[in-house]
Enzyme design. Structure first.
Site, PDB file in Angstrom:
ATOM      1  N   ASP A 194     -10.543  18.415  26.895  1.00  0.00           N
ATOM      2  CA  ASP A 194     -10.602  17.975  28.284  1.00  0.00           C
ATOM      3  C   ASP A 194     -10.793  16.462  28.276  1.00  0.00           C
ATOM      4  O   ASP A 194     -11.462  15.921  27.397  1.00  0.00           O
ATOM      5  CB  ASP A 194     -11.772  18.664  28.996  1.00  0.00           C
ATOM      6  CG  ASP A 194     -11.849  18.268  30.451  1.00  0.00           C
ATOM      7  OD1 ASP A 194     -10.873  18.489  31.174  1.00  0.00           O
ATOM      8  OD2 ASP A 194     -12.896  17.715  30.847  1.00  0.00           O
ATOM      9  N   CYS A 236     -63.928  41.213  33.723  1.00  0.00           N
ATOM     10  CA  CYS A 236     -62.980  40.129  33.438  1.00  0.00           C
ATOM     11  C   CYS A 236     -62.258  40.381  32.115  1.00  0.00           C
ATOM     12  O   CYS A 236     -61.031  40.330  32.042  1.00  0.00           O
ATOM     13  CB  CYS A 236     -63.712  38.790  33.364  1.00  0.00           C
ATOM     14  SG  CYS A 236     -64.531  38.289  34.881  1.00  0.00           S
TER      15      CYS A 236
END
Length: 791
Positions: free
Chosen positions: A493, A85
């Protein structure tokens, strides 16, 4: 090409010559493009993986005398049962991008990882461990870098204190020479002076020798070389005079131990003040990081558990009580509250939040206990994205810095040459012996440090971008901060920028059957006007119908097939193209004059009514536009709306130049047309269709309430919808550039004035050392003034 980008923390750089040297060496490597910033001690590198590896780049940096800093972290790992592991986790981590080395201990269940924090985070390392079937948490508080900086500052402080104590008796001897104080003879004893000067020269000053050696080894020269040469010349000449005194060649040795010791102490003091001041330039990022919650209340199996913020995962359910910060980004799944979002938007009025509404990490829950589902953690959260933008901006160079970089790359060799010429002229032509020649040469070497030159631009950029971030203004880089003050035209815008982008229906002239068809068709559209119509139909208690076919006609309207009927909604132009009889329309012009967007509805080619929608103007829009005009900018409004509606909105906010009926794909063309006239254009927008125009503009300015695409395409982001931040951003750019120019002026002035004075022998070496130290400190201190300016 297989390109990759990395940011490396580089230690050991002391002046602009260092950063320029590192940058030049890296850019000579095949497949490497690098930018090195002295103030942030970072190198932004893009390299071709097929031609060079990161290890080779780091090795090259080490070869020329500098170090690549890594961060070490320890993790508690659970789920391991055997050596296989731990071996598996270790192998996976060592292959992970950004990880230098990883060691996993099965017995202690700990993983020790050395990693590049600019490439990978502790959260990503934890995720990698979890991905292969184990679990991990950070061991410790994760403040390694802050601790290291504090230790470095503390070490410098003690060096200065010890240097001052040891230099004190030597300064007394200098005062005796100047004012004839008749001190005890011990003070004039060469051995006494050696006793105090030697520790300063070779222990406290060892860092200068080490730096000089590393630079000279790679055929480079920096501040360390100048200091080491100057102080060594004074020290070893004094040793020579001591030898002559010992052998009886002279009874009155001319010693300069006080010059070498005082110069080292003063330069260390200057570096201490500089380091302390530089730590304040990154205060904005520290403030942003401090905003984040440290813990979160996790709800699992109907139980409440307090966990560290690093352990929160996407999908977790968190409980947030009144007065607490939202730990991360998410959506409300239970309860209602009001939220203080001022840290993000600058808007002090709390925002009401209900189920399904989005909440942002670090904003404050005001008055209701709610449960939220986590949608973003770690670097994906809005706060971390802001921090990343600020960090990137502080690490990028402004074009104005190129001049300083070019000069500093040649500066030190030229200074050494001037010092040599000064010595030779004094020794051979002035004819006053070795002492005045040596003193003049040492003074030239010491006063000519290019530190101030290297710090002039990046410190101002760091403070300027930080000041902006604290006020909801995010510059993406130093080049954008510099360019912004050059703007002469601002194109705004309309929808979502000048207006809120959340319109409401104000007038409707059809029957309920037509409204049901209209709302059903608009329910398939993503336009803000469509949402207003759908909401209006729901208020009337009408049910929506199933749509058989739908298509949007960009810039003109929509068409849909519902229950076999062809429904058309849109502009006059669209109706004329489809041969719809509009002779019975009488109210269109009145709606448009009032600034409303009017849309005609036809069913199977027959006129059925008109719907008018109004998008309200933001409160601060008129004030912001007045501020822009006062700054001398031409202000233009850009919109897809018809001309009458657009002109009505423009009139209400004080805009004279209106470009209406522009299709989304034409916005970038409008920006290009202004640029072709020689204008420097700033484009402000918030929608996906604004992205091309934002990218094309000289400075693209995204409204932070808009889409991620628009923000990504922009050079400057305004958090929230506060339009007055645009003129404030321009003002900040003006003041930052002015601050940089002041810094560069003083950096050049110190050297331009100081070197000739030193070469003429009118400057004592210790005074030169003090002036050099003061030059760096004054530049950083001037940069810090930006923190207090009003924008």
């Amino acid at each position: 090409m297989n390109n990759k980008k990395e940011t490396l923390n580089i230690t050991g750089m002391t002046c602009a010559a260092c950063s320029t040297r590192v940058e030049k060496v890296l850019n000579r490597m095949d497949g490497v493009e690098a930018k090195v910033n002295l103030a942030t001690e970072k190198a932004s590198i893009e390299y071709d993986l097929d031609k060079v590896s990161l290890e080779e780049i780091e090795h090259k940096i080490n070869d020329i005398g500098y170090d690549v800093e890594k961060t070490d972290a320890e993790f508690d790992v659970t789920g391991m049962t055997c050596a296989a592991c731990s071996s598996r986790i270790e192998k996976v981590l060592n292959r992970f991008d950004g990880v230098e080395t990883a060691s996993v201990n099965l017995t202690t269940e700990k993983a020790t990882v050395s990693y590049n924090p600019n490439t990978v985070s502790t959260q990503e390392i934890i995720k990698k461990i979890r991905d292969i079937g184990y679990d991990a948490t950070v061991a410790g508080d994760g403040e390694e870098k802050a601790d290291r900086k504090d230790k470095e500052l503390n070490t410098l402080k003690w060096k200065v204190i010890i240097g001052a104590i040891l230099s004190g008796p030597l300064v007394v001897t200098m005062l005796d020479h100047l004012f004839g104080m008749n001190l005890p003879s011990i003070f004039m004893n060469p051995w006494f002076q050696i006793l105090f000067a030697t520790p300063v020269q070779f222990i406290l000053g060892w860092q200068f020798y080490r730096g000089a050696y590393k630079n000279l080894k790679s055929f480079n020269a920096n501040m360390d070389v100048l200091v080491a040469m100057g102080t060594s010349a004074a020290y070893f000449y004094s040793l020579y005079e001591t030898y002559r005194w010992m052998t009886g060649a002279t009874t009155d040795p001319h010693l300069y131990f006080e010059a070498s010791a005082v110069i080292v102490t003063l330069i260390l003091f200057g570096k201490y003040l500089e380091a302390r001041a530089k730590s304040q330039t990154s205060g904005a990022i520290s403030k942003l990081m401090d905003m984040q919650a440290r813990n979160a209340r996790l709800i699992r199996n109907n139980e409440e558990t307090m966990i560290p913020i690093d352990e929160v995962r996407v999908g977790d359910i968190l409980l947030v009580k009144p007065g607490e910060k939202f730990p991360v980004d998410g959506t409300i799944v239970k309860g209602a509250t009001s939220v203080d979002e001022s840290m993000l938007t600058g808007e002090s009025i709390p925002v009401q939040k209900n189920i399904h509404d989005v909440v942002i990490g670090a904003t404050v829950n005001q008055n209701g206990t709610i449960e939220m589902e986590v949608t973003k953690v770690g670097k994906d959260t809005a706060l971390q994205a802001i921090i990343k933008v600020v960090e990137d901006a502080q690490g990028k160079k402004a074009p104005i810095q190129r001049m300083a970089d070019i000069i500093s790359s040649y500066f030190v060799p030229i200074v050494i040459a001037i010092a040599i010429v000064t010595f030779l002229v004094w020794y051979f032509f002035v004819g006053k012996g070795i002492e005045p020649a040596l003193v003049a040469a040492i003074s030239v070497l010491v006063i000519a440090c290019p530190c101030a030159l290297g710090l002039a631009t990046p410190t101002s950029i760091m403070v300027g971008t930080g000041k902006g971030a604290e006020n909801g203004i995010l510059f993406k880089g130093g080049e954008h901060l510099e360019k912004t003050h050059q703007l002469d035209t601002i194109i705004l815008d309309k929808t979502g920028t000048i207006t809120h982008g959340t319109p409401v229906v104000t007038d409707y002239t059809g029957d309920d059957d037509t409204l049901k068809l209209l709302a059903s068709a608009e329910n398939y559209s993503e336009h803000p006007l469509a949402n207003a119509i759908v909401d209006y139909s729901k208020e009337q208690g009408l049910d929506l119908l199933e749509v058989e076919a739908f298509s949007a006609i960009p810039g003109h309207g929509i068409e849909a097939k519902i229950e076999g009927k062809l429904v058309l909604v849109g502009t006059r132009k669209l109706m004329m193209e489809r041969d719809v009889n509009m002779t019975s329309i009488s109210d269109m012009e009145a709606y448009e004059y009032d600034g409303k967007t009017a849309m005609i509805i036809s069913v199977d080619g027959e006129y059925k009514g008109t719907v008018a929608v109004l998008d309200t103007v933001k409160k601060t829009a008129k004030e912001a536009i007045e501020m822009l005009k006062e700054q001398g900018l031409e202000v233009v409004m850009l919109t897809g709306d018809n001309k009458r509606t657009a002109e009505a909105i423009a009139r209400s906010v004080g805009i004279d130049n209106v470009i209406a009926e522009v299709l989304p794909e034409q916005k970038a063309e409008v920006v290009k047309a202004f640029q072709d006239k020689g204008k420097i254009v700033g484009m402000v927008g918030d929608g996906i269709n604004d992205a091309p125009a934002l990218a094309l503009a000289d400075i693209g300015i995204a409204i932070g309430t808009g889409t991620e695409v628009a923000i990504e395409a922009a050079d400057l982001t305004i958090l929230g919808g506060e339009l007055t931040l645009i003129p404030r951003a321009i003002n900040l750019s003006h003041k930052t550039i002015r601050n940089i120019k002041q810094n560069l002026f003083w950096a050049f002035a110190y050297n331009t004035i100081g070197i000739p004075i030193a070469a003429l022998g009118l400057l004592a070496p210790w005074v030169a050392g003090a002036a050099m130290a003061f030059s760096s400190v004054s530049v950083v201190t001037n940069s810090l003034r930006l923190k207090r300016v009003k924008i």
